[in-house]
Write a protein that holds these residues in place. Structure first.
Motif, PDB file in Angstrom:
ATOM      1  N   LEU A 112      -3.827  -6.278   6.599  1.00 57.10           N
ATOM      2  CA  LEU A 112      -3.851  -4.457   6.934  1.00 57.10           C
ATOM      3  C   LEU A 112      -4.022  -3.830   5.903  1.00 57.10           C
ATOM      4  O   LEU A 112      -2.768  -4.359   4.950  1.00 57.10           O
ATOM      5  CB  LEU A 112      -3.463  -4.114   8.320  1.00 57.10           C
ATOM      6  N   PHE A 113      -4.123  -2.918   5.717  1.00 62.47           N
ATOM      7  CA  PHE A 113      -4.325  -1.742   4.338  1.00 62.47           C
ATOM      8  C   PHE A 113      -3.788  -0.534   5.169  1.00 62.47           C
ATOM      9  O   PHE A 113      -4.142   0.245   5.746  1.00 62.47           O
ATOM     10  CB  PHE A 113      -5.206  -1.988   3.391  1.00 62.47           C
ATOM     11  N   MET A 162      -1.032   1.998  -1.424  1.00 65.97           N
ATOM     12  CA  MET A 162      -1.792   1.772   0.000  1.00 65.97           C
ATOM     13  C   MET A 162      -1.271   0.317  -0.433  1.00 65.97           C
ATOM     14  O   MET A 162      -0.729  -0.263  -1.768  1.00 65.97           O
ATOM     15  CB  MET A 162      -2.725   0.634   0.369  1.00 65.97           C
ATOM     16  N   THR A 163      -0.568  -0.494   0.825  1.00 64.12           N
ATOM     17  CA  THR A 163      -0.429  -2.090   0.771  1.00 64.12           C
ATOM     18  C   THR A 163      -0.793  -2.428   1.714  1.00 64.12           C
ATOM     19  O   THR A 163      -0.194  -2.215   2.831  1.00 64.12           O
ATOM     20  CB  THR A 163       1.845  -1.357   0.809  1.00 64.12           C
ATOM     21  N   ILE A 219       4.968   3.033   5.854  1.00 64.70           N
ATOM     22  CA  ILE A 219       5.515   1.591   6.695  1.00 64.70           C
ATOM     23  C   ILE A 219       6.804   1.833   6.680  1.00 64.70           C
ATOM     24  O   ILE A 219       7.437   2.531   5.293  1.00 64.70           O
ATOM     25  CB  ILE A 219       4.674   0.245   5.430  1.00 64.70           C
ATOM     26  N   ILE A 220       7.442   0.965   7.553  1.00 68.93           N
ATOM     27  CA  ILE A 220       9.182   1.245   7.185  1.00 68.93           C
ATOM     28  C   ILE A 220       9.660  -0.013   6.716  1.00 68.93           C
ATOM     29  O   ILE A 220       9.260  -1.636   7.730  1.00 68.93           O
ATOM     30  CB  ILE A 220       9.521   1.323   8.380  1.00 68.93           C
ATOM     31  N   GLU A 221      10.286  -0.330   5.686  1.00 65.35           N
ATOM     32  CA  GLU A 221      10.797  -1.544   5.683  1.00 65.35           C
ATOM     33  C   GLU A 221      12.209  -1.639   6.246  1.00 65.35           C
ATOM     34  O   GLU A 221      13.096  -0.818   6.557  1.00 65.35           O
ATOM     35  CB  GLU A 221      10.897  -1.572   3.724  1.00 65.35           C
ATOM     36  N   THR A 247      -1.785  -2.679  -2.758  1.00 70.67           N
ATOM     37  CA  THR A 247      -3.675  -2.784  -2.758  1.00 70.67           C
ATOM     38  C   THR A 247      -3.864  -2.580  -3.978  1.00 70.67           C
ATOM     39  O   THR A 247      -3.826  -2.063  -4.648  1.00 70.67           O
ATOM     40  CB  THR A 247      -3.610  -1.650  -1.153  1.00 70.67           C
ATOM     41  N   LYS A 248      -4.524  -3.246  -4.555  1.00 70.65           N
ATOM     42  CA  LYS A 248      -5.100  -3.395  -5.803  1.00 70.65           C
ATOM     43  C   LYS A 248      -7.156  -3.680  -5.735  1.00 70.65           C
ATOM     44  O   LYS A 248      -7.747  -3.545  -4.646  1.00 70.65           O
ATOM     45  CB  LYS A 248      -4.707  -4.687  -6.149  1.00 70.65           C
ATOM     46  N   GLY A 249      -7.433  -3.198  -6.462  1.00 63.62           N
ATOM     47  CA  GLY A 249      -8.986  -3.020  -6.608  1.00 63.62           C
ATOM     48  C   GLY A 249      -9.686  -1.827  -6.429  1.00 63.62           C
ATOM     49  O   GLY A 249      -9.495  -1.152  -6.184  1.00 63.62           O
ATOM     50  N   GLU A 250     -11.256  -2.126  -5.282  1.00 62.25           N
ATOM     51  CA  GLU A 250     -11.555  -1.243  -4.656  1.00 62.25           C
ATOM     52  C   GLU A 250     -11.076  -0.941  -3.540  1.00 62.25           C
ATOM     53  O   GLU A 250     -11.420   0.313  -3.472  1.00 62.25           O
ATOM     54  CB  GLU A 250     -13.378  -1.839  -4.330  1.00 62.25           C
ATOM     55  N   VAL A 251     -10.959  -1.841  -2.979  1.00 61.57           N
ATOM     56  CA  VAL A 251     -10.444  -1.762  -2.198  1.00 61.57           C
ATOM     57  C   VAL A 251      -8.884  -0.058  -1.687  1.00 61.57           C
ATOM     58  O   VAL A 251      -8.787   0.722  -1.740  1.00 61.57           O
ATOM     59  CB  VAL A 251      -9.248  -2.457  -0.774  1.00 61.57           C
TER      60      VAL A 251
END
Length: 237
Positions: free
Chosen positions: A199-200, A182-183, A206-208, A168-172
């Protein structure tokens, strides 16, 4: 007596009908994907031919040249439909445009043309939307949906399969999760995985999964009936 006779024969009829029904459904499962694929490819090729060939002069169209050659040899009026010629022309033309666009003159022309489009009210919205869709679908990168994962959604204790999109990038990213990593995860719906939710999640939540994205998509589409197995993909775990 007639009712009793019908009741005695009904199991046999039901058994025969069930066998025929099972064979019919098995045939549908085998034939439908093949037939649908052939029909779709044939239809798309015909549509591209119908769009591209009118822009090609008659003397350069291979099917018309072949007709003229055969008519000279046989002396008869013939008609030939070389389906797919438009696709070949389209591929060559698109590749040529892409090669030119990578050069200095091509990039300069594109910047000038996009600047002109961006100053046109209605055309600007259509062009920018189409460009975003094309860049998303045909983006040449290795970060789109390269891993399947498990996330707790829609609440704690309930797990859903998702596809990891990117960090996740930017303002979020700056305002969410107190600035922690965040991903971005795409959570598909069943049985249509093309729709879903972006969804973020906190990266630590998160479980890969070891399964491939293709196996995870099969699991979603089948509503959990087709479960991937590393040793034997045709057998459930």
């Amino acid at each position: 007596m007639s009712e009793l006779f019908d009741e005695e024969k009904s199991p046999r009829k039901t058994g025969r009908f069930a066998g025929l029904r099972s064979s019919f459904l098995t045939g549908i499962v085998v034939i439908a994907p093949i037939g649908l694929t052939i029909w779709l490819v044939w239809t798309v090729i015909g549509w591209i031919d119908g769009v591209v060939l009118p822009f090609v002069p008659d003397r350069w169209q291979p099917d018309l040249a072949l007709v003229r050659y055969l008519e000279e040899k046989t002396g008869q009026d013939l008609s030939v439909n070389l389906r797919g010629v438009g696709v070949v022309i389209f591929l060559i033309f698109t590749t040529l445009v892409g090669w030119i666009a990578k050069g200095f003159l091509g990039r300069s022309f594109l910047r000038w043309a996009e600047g002109l489009v961006n100053r046109t009210p209605v055309v600007r919205s259509i062009y920018n939307g189409a460009k975003q869709i094309a860049e998303t679908v045909f983006a040449q990168n290795d970060t789109s949906f390269d891993k399947a994962c498990l996330v707790e959604y829609p609440r704690k204790g309930i797990w859903a399969i998702g596809f990891i999109s990117t960090s996740t990038k930017g303002e979020v990213a700056a305002k969410g999760n107190n600035g922690a990593p965040m991903t971005s995860v795409f959570v598909p719906t069943t049985p249509n995985p093309t729709s879903g939710f972006l969804l973020f999640f906190p990266t630590d939540d998160i479980i890969e999964l070891d399964m491939s994205v293709e196996d995870a998509a099969k699991l979603v589409i089948s509503a959990g009936l087709v479960y991937p197995n590393k040793d034997n993909p045709s057998e459930p775990v």
